[in-house]
Motif scaffolding. Structure first.
Motif, PDB file in Angstrom:
ATOM      1  N   LYS A   1       0.505   1.918  -5.905  1.00 17.05           N
ATOM      2  CA  LYS A   1       0.979   2.619  -7.099  1.00 17.05           C
ATOM      3  C   LYS A   1      -0.166   3.338  -7.797  1.00 17.05           C
ATOM      4  CE  LYS A   1       4.584   1.594  -9.296  1.00 17.05           C
ATOM      5  NZ  LYS A   1       5.641   1.067 -10.216  1.00 17.05           N
ATOM      6  N   GLY A   2      -1.064   3.873  -6.993  1.00 16.81           N
ATOM      7  CA  GLY A   2      -2.198   4.636  -7.508  1.00 16.81           C
ATOM      8  C   GLY A   2      -3.410   3.803  -7.838  1.00 16.81           C
ATOM      9  N   ASN A   3      -3.250   2.475  -7.926  1.00 13.44           N
ATOM     10  CA  ASN A   3      -4.387   1.591  -8.198  1.00 13.44           C
ATOM     11  C   ASN A   3      -5.110   1.245  -6.905  1.00 13.44           C
ATOM     12  OD1 ASN A   3      -4.168   1.132 -11.059  1.00 13.44           O
ATOM     13  ND2 ASN A   3      -2.361  -0.129 -10.647  1.00 13.44           N
ATOM     14  N   ASP A   4      -6.440   1.222  -6.949  1.00 14.73           N
ATOM     15  CA  ASP A   4      -7.210   0.706  -5.808  1.00 14.73           C
ATOM     16  C   ASP A   4      -7.037  -0.805  -5.771  1.00 14.73           C
ATOM     17  OD1 ASP A   4      -8.494   3.075  -4.702  1.00 14.73           O
ATOM     18  OD2 ASP A   4      -9.583   3.167  -6.605  1.00 14.73           O
ATOM     19  N   LEU A   5      -6.755  -1.341  -4.586  1.00 17.58           N
ATOM     20  CA  LEU A   5      -6.501  -2.776  -4.451  1.00 17.58           C
ATOM     21  C   LEU A   5      -7.050  -3.275  -3.124  1.00 17.58           C
ATOM     22  CD1 LEU A   5      -5.060  -5.364  -5.538  1.00 17.58           C
ATOM     23  CD2 LEU A   5      -3.016  -4.585  -4.302  1.00 17.58           C
ATOM     24  N   VAL A   6      -7.804  -4.387  -3.177  1.00 17.50           N
ATOM     25  CA  VAL A   6      -8.291  -5.058  -1.972  1.00 17.50           C
ATOM     26  C   VAL A   6      -7.361  -6.233  -1.686  1.00 17.50           C
ATOM     27  CG1 VAL A   6     -10.231  -6.232  -0.869  1.00 17.50           C
ATOM     28  CG2 VAL A   6     -10.666  -4.400  -2.526  1.00 17.50           C
ATOM     29  N   VAL A   7      -6.875  -6.318  -0.454  1.00 17.37           N
ATOM     30  CA  VAL A   7      -5.906  -7.358  -0.099  1.00 17.37           C
ATOM     31  C   VAL A   7      -6.372  -8.129   1.126  1.00 17.37           C
ATOM     32  CG1 VAL A   7      -3.530  -7.851   0.573  1.00 17.37           C
ATOM     33  CG2 VAL A   7      -3.992  -5.972  -1.009  1.00 17.37           C
ATOM     34  N   ALA A   8      -6.289  -9.449   1.044  1.00 24.30           N
ATOM     35  CA  ALA A   8      -6.476 -10.323   2.208  1.00 24.30           C
ATOM     36  C   ALA A   8      -5.139 -11.003   2.461  1.00 24.30           C
ATOM     37  CB  ALA A   8      -7.565 -11.355   1.949  1.00 24.30           C
ATOM     38  N   CYS A   9      -4.578 -10.796   3.640  1.00 18.37           N
ATOM     39  CA  CYS A   9      -3.251 -11.341   3.949  1.00 18.37           C
ATOM     40  C   CYS A   9      -3.316 -12.222   5.184  1.00 18.37           C
ATOM     41  CB  CYS A   9      -2.245 -10.213   4.169  1.00 18.37           C
ATOM     42  SG  CYS A   9      -0.557 -10.802   4.472  1.00 18.37           S
TER      43      CYS A   9
ATOM     44  N   ARG B   1      -6.020 -10.737   7.776  1.00 17.40           N
ATOM     45  CA  ARG B   1      -6.458  -9.342   7.820  1.00 17.40           C
ATOM     46  C   ARG B   1      -6.826  -8.925   6.402  1.00 17.40           C
ATOM     47  NH1 ARG B   1      -1.862  -5.843   9.957  1.00 17.40           N
ATOM     48  NH2 ARG B   1      -3.433  -4.181  10.012  1.00 17.40           N
ATOM     49  N   THR B   2      -7.866  -8.104   6.281  1.00 16.89           N
ATOM     50  CA  THR B   2      -8.330  -7.661   4.968  1.00 16.89           C
ATOM     51  C   THR B   2      -8.384  -6.137   4.951  1.00 16.89           C
ATOM     52  OG1 THR B   2     -10.630  -7.917   5.711  1.00 16.89           O
ATOM     53  CG2 THR B   2      -9.654  -9.747   4.497  1.00 16.89           C
ATOM     54  N   ALA B   3      -8.040  -5.550   3.796  1.00 22.41           N
ATOM     55  CA  ALA B   3      -7.984  -4.091   3.721  1.00 22.41           C
ATOM     56  C   ALA B   3      -8.073  -3.634   2.272  1.00 22.41           C
ATOM     57  CB  ALA B   3      -6.688  -3.582   4.348  1.00 22.41           C
ATOM     58  N   VAL B   4      -8.351  -2.342   2.091  1.00 23.16           N
ATOM     59  CA  VAL B   4      -8.342  -1.722   0.769  1.00 23.16           C
ATOM     60  C   VAL B   4      -7.490  -0.462   0.836  1.00 23.16           C
ATOM     61  CG1 VAL B   4     -10.454  -0.387   1.220  1.00 23.16           C
ATOM     62  CG2 VAL B   4      -9.767  -0.852  -1.146  1.00 23.16           C
ATOM     63  N   GLY B   5      -6.758  -0.202  -0.227  1.00 21.78           N
ATOM     64  CA  GLY B   5      -5.927   0.993  -0.270  1.00 21.78           C
ATOM     65  C   GLY B   5      -5.381   1.200  -1.667  1.00 21.78           C
ATOM     66  N   LYS B   6      -4.538   2.197  -1.813  1.00 20.38           N
ATOM     67  CA  LYS B   6      -3.904   2.495  -3.089  1.00 20.38           C
ATOM     68  C   LYS B   6      -2.560   1.776  -3.179  1.00 20.38           C
ATOM     69  CE  LYS B   6      -6.745   5.791  -4.706  1.00 20.38           C
ATOM     70  NZ  LYS B   6      -7.419   5.730  -6.034  1.00 20.38           N
TER      71      LYS B   6
ATOM     72  N   PHE C   1       0.826  -1.209   0.000  1.00 22.09           N
ATOM     73  CA  PHE C   1       0.000   0.000   0.000  1.00 22.09           C
ATOM     74  C   PHE C   1       0.863   1.264   0.000  1.00 22.09           C
ATOM     75  CE2 PHE C   1      -3.252  -2.859   2.106  1.00 22.09           C
ATOM     76  CZ  PHE C   1      -4.087  -2.896   1.001  1.00 22.09           C
ATOM     77  N   ASP C   2       0.480   2.230  -0.820  1.00 17.71           N
ATOM     78  CA  ASP C   2       1.204   3.489  -0.903  1.00 17.71           C
ATOM     79  C   ASP C   2       1.221   4.179   0.460  1.00 17.71           C
ATOM     80  OD1 ASP C   2       1.403   2.941  -3.586  1.00 17.71           O
ATOM     81  OD2 ASP C   2      -0.189   4.323  -4.203  1.00 17.71           O
ATOM     82  N   ASP C   3       2.407   4.532   0.932  1.00 19.95           N
ATOM     83  CA  ASP C   3       2.590   5.237   2.209  1.00 19.95           C
ATOM     84  C   ASP C   3       1.982   4.470   3.387  1.00 19.95           C
ATOM     85  OD1 ASP C   3       3.841   7.434   0.880  1.00 19.95           O
ATOM     86  OD2 ASP C   3       1.855   8.197   0.342  1.00 19.95           O
ATOM     87  N   ASN C   4       1.789   3.157   3.209  1.00 25.90           N
ATOM     88  CA  ASN C   4       1.223   2.296   4.260  1.00 25.90           C
ATOM     89  C   ASN C   4      -0.146   2.790   4.723  1.00 25.90           C
ATOM     90  OD1 ASN C   4       1.352  -0.018   5.885  1.00 25.90           O
ATOM     91  ND2 ASN C   4       2.185   1.115   7.624  1.00 25.90           N
ATOM     92  N   LYS C   5      -0.916   3.356   3.788  1.00 24.33           N
ATOM     93  CA  LYS C   5      -2.257   3.850   4.109  1.00 24.33           C
ATOM     94  C   LYS C   5      -3.302   2.898   3.548  1.00 24.33           C
ATOM     95  CE  LYS C   5      -0.957   8.761   4.165  1.00 24.33           C
ATOM     96  NZ  LYS C   5      -1.176  10.091   3.546  1.00 24.33           N
ATOM     97  N   PHE C   6      -4.216   2.464   4.405  1.00 27.55           N
ATOM     98  CA  PHE C   6      -5.261   1.536   3.981  1.00 27.55           C
ATOM     99  C   PHE C   6      -6.422   1.577   4.965  1.00 27.55           C
ATOM    100  CE2 PHE C   6      -2.087  -0.670   6.538  1.00 27.55           C
ATOM    101  CZ  PHE C   6      -2.852  -1.281   7.519  1.00 27.55           C
ATOM    102  N   LYS C   7      -7.543   1.052   4.523  1.00 34.11           N
ATOM    103  CA  LYS C   7      -8.722   0.915   5.390  1.00 34.11           C
ATOM    104  C   LYS C   7      -8.922  -0.572   5.650  1.00 34.11           C
ATOM    105  CE  LYS C   7     -13.751   1.454   5.484  1.00 34.11           C
ATOM    106  NZ  LYS C   7     -14.967   1.840   4.693  1.00 34.11           N
ATOM    107  N   GLU C   8      -8.867  -0.967   6.921  1.00 33.58           N
ATOM    108  CA  GLU C   8      -9.006  -2.379   7.260  1.00 33.58           C
ATOM    109  C   GLU C   8     -10.466  -2.741   7.498  1.00 33.58           C
ATOM    110  OE1 GLU C   8      -7.082  -5.733  10.305  1.00 33.58           O
ATOM    111  OE2 GLU C   8      -6.320  -3.670  10.292  1.00 33.58           O
ATOM    112  N   PHE C   9     -10.842  -3.964   7.094  1.00 37.23           N
ATOM    113  CA  PHE C   9     -12.215  -4.450   7.250  1.00 37.23           C
ATOM    114  C   PHE C   9     -12.335  -5.402   8.449  1.00 37.23           C
ATOM    115  CE2 PHE C   9     -11.835  -4.284   2.424  1.00 37.23           C
ATOM    116  CZ  PHE C   9     -12.408  -3.031   2.323  1.00 37.23           C
ATOM    117  N   ASP C  10     -13.507  -5.447   9.031  1.00 32.28           N
ATOM    118  CA  ASP C  10     -13.883  -6.489  10.008  1.00 32.28           C
ATOM    119  C   ASP C  10     -12.826  -6.735  11.074  1.00 32.28           C
ATOM    120  OD1 ASP C  10     -16.316  -7.087   8.501  1.00 32.28           O
ATOM    121  OD2 ASP C  10     -14.985  -8.036   7.040  1.00 32.28           O
ATOM    122  N   ILE C  11     -12.342  -5.667  11.666  1.00 31.05           N
ATOM    123  CA  ILE C  11     -11.247  -5.762  12.637  1.00 31.05           C
ATOM    124  C   ILE C  11     -11.637  -6.585  13.866  1.00 31.05           C
ATOM    125  CG2 ILE C  11      -9.740  -4.415  14.161  1.00 31.05           C
ATOM    126  CD1 ILE C  11      -9.913  -2.133  12.144  1.00 31.05           C
TER     127      ILE C  11
END
Length: 285
Positions: free
Chosen positions: A117-125, A110-115, A66-76
């Motif tokens: 490289k400018g692309n919106d991306l949803v990640v489950a890690c 953990r699941t999150a969405v963020g930018k 995630f760009d600048d380590n900024k993201f919105k986490e889901f279902d914390i």
């Protein structure tokens, strides 16, 4: 050693005042290479001398992707329950509580969405430190909800697998997650939304049998252990002697199970190159 012998050797510090080196300053790779912990972090947790990819968790992968380590986490706050009242060497709720206190996580993904490289991306890690990254009902539910969000917002979806397989404490409820997650990924495919699967060390059991191998593009880190069952079980089942490295990412790439292997420092660039190509976007620097 007596004091006069210590003075003869030029040692001026008494035994009582001697201080040990703090833990965590150095890392020793399986090949015996010693790496400064700070240098290891700066090199994406990869040993610079031998290229060994150290196991990392969601905190590190989110920071990489995630760009600048900024993201919105889901279902914390989503946590596992104990409907089966399972007990082995300890009660399941006690095992969950111990894992939560040790890892500061609520479950193994953990699941999150963020930018990225400018692309919106949803990640489950997935996090292997939480009960071996085992896949229980919460893991399946969080992945399904993240996929549903990607479907609704029409965003690329990525799962980073690191798991010992299904969580035995949830028995059949755990196995149901294979179907749940697979159905959600099929819906993404029907909608033409890209799904990227990254297999890391280790990716085994039900995880391999479901979402880890269902990507539109399947990638892995170098030297990762990827397989369904352990070597001994496979050998006993097939009755054949198998190559020593048959469950490594390199072997799977050679035999067509993976699209490519990527060094961790290139992960963000490679993922976004694929997203740009599949969504017909101009290539980014």
């Amino acid at each position: 050693m007596s004091w006069f012998k210590r003075k003869e050797k030029g040692i001026q510090t008494s035994t009582e005042e001697k201080k040990d080196t703090p833990k965590g300053l150095w890392y020793k790779s399986p090949t015996g290479k010693i790496v400064d912990a700070k240098e290891l972090e700066q090199n994406f947790y990869v040993s610079p001398e031998d290229g060994y990819h150290v196991r990392i968790g969601s905190n590190e992968y989110f920071k990489i992707l995630f760009d600048d380590n900024k993201f919105k986490e889901f279902d914390i706050k989503l946590e596992s329950k104990d409907p089966l009242k399972f007990e082995d060497t300890k009660k399941y709720p006690d095992r969950l509580k111990a894992a939560q206190e040790k890892t500061k996580l609520t479950d193994a993904v953990r699941t999150a969405v963020g930018k990225s490289k400018g692309n919106d991306l949803v990640v489950a890690c997935m996090d292997f430190t939480f009960i071996g990254g085992s896949m229980g009902s919460v893991v399946g539910e969080k992945i399904a909800r993240a996929a549903q969000y990607a479907l609704k917002k029409k965003l690329p979806f990525m799962i980073i697998s690191k798991s010992g397989g299904a969580r035995m404490q949830e028995a059949a409820l755990s196995l149901m997650q294979l179907a749940k997650t697979s159905v959600m990924l099929a819906q993404l495919a029907d909608a033409g939304i890209p799904y990227i699967s990254l297999a890391t060390d280790p990716t085994t059991g039900g995880t391999t049998a479901s979402f880890a191998m269902l990507g539109d593009i399947n990638i892995a880190e170098p030297g990762a252990l990827i397989g369904f069952a352990g070597p001994r079980v496979v050998r006993d089942t097939t009755g054949q002697d198998l190559p020593e490295d048959f469950q490594t990412s390199e072997f799977l790439l050679e035999h067509g199970f993976l699209d490519f292997i990527t060094h961790r420092r290139d992960l963000k660039d490679k993922v976004n190159l694929y997203i740009d190509l599949i969504t017909n976007q101009p290539l980014r620097a």
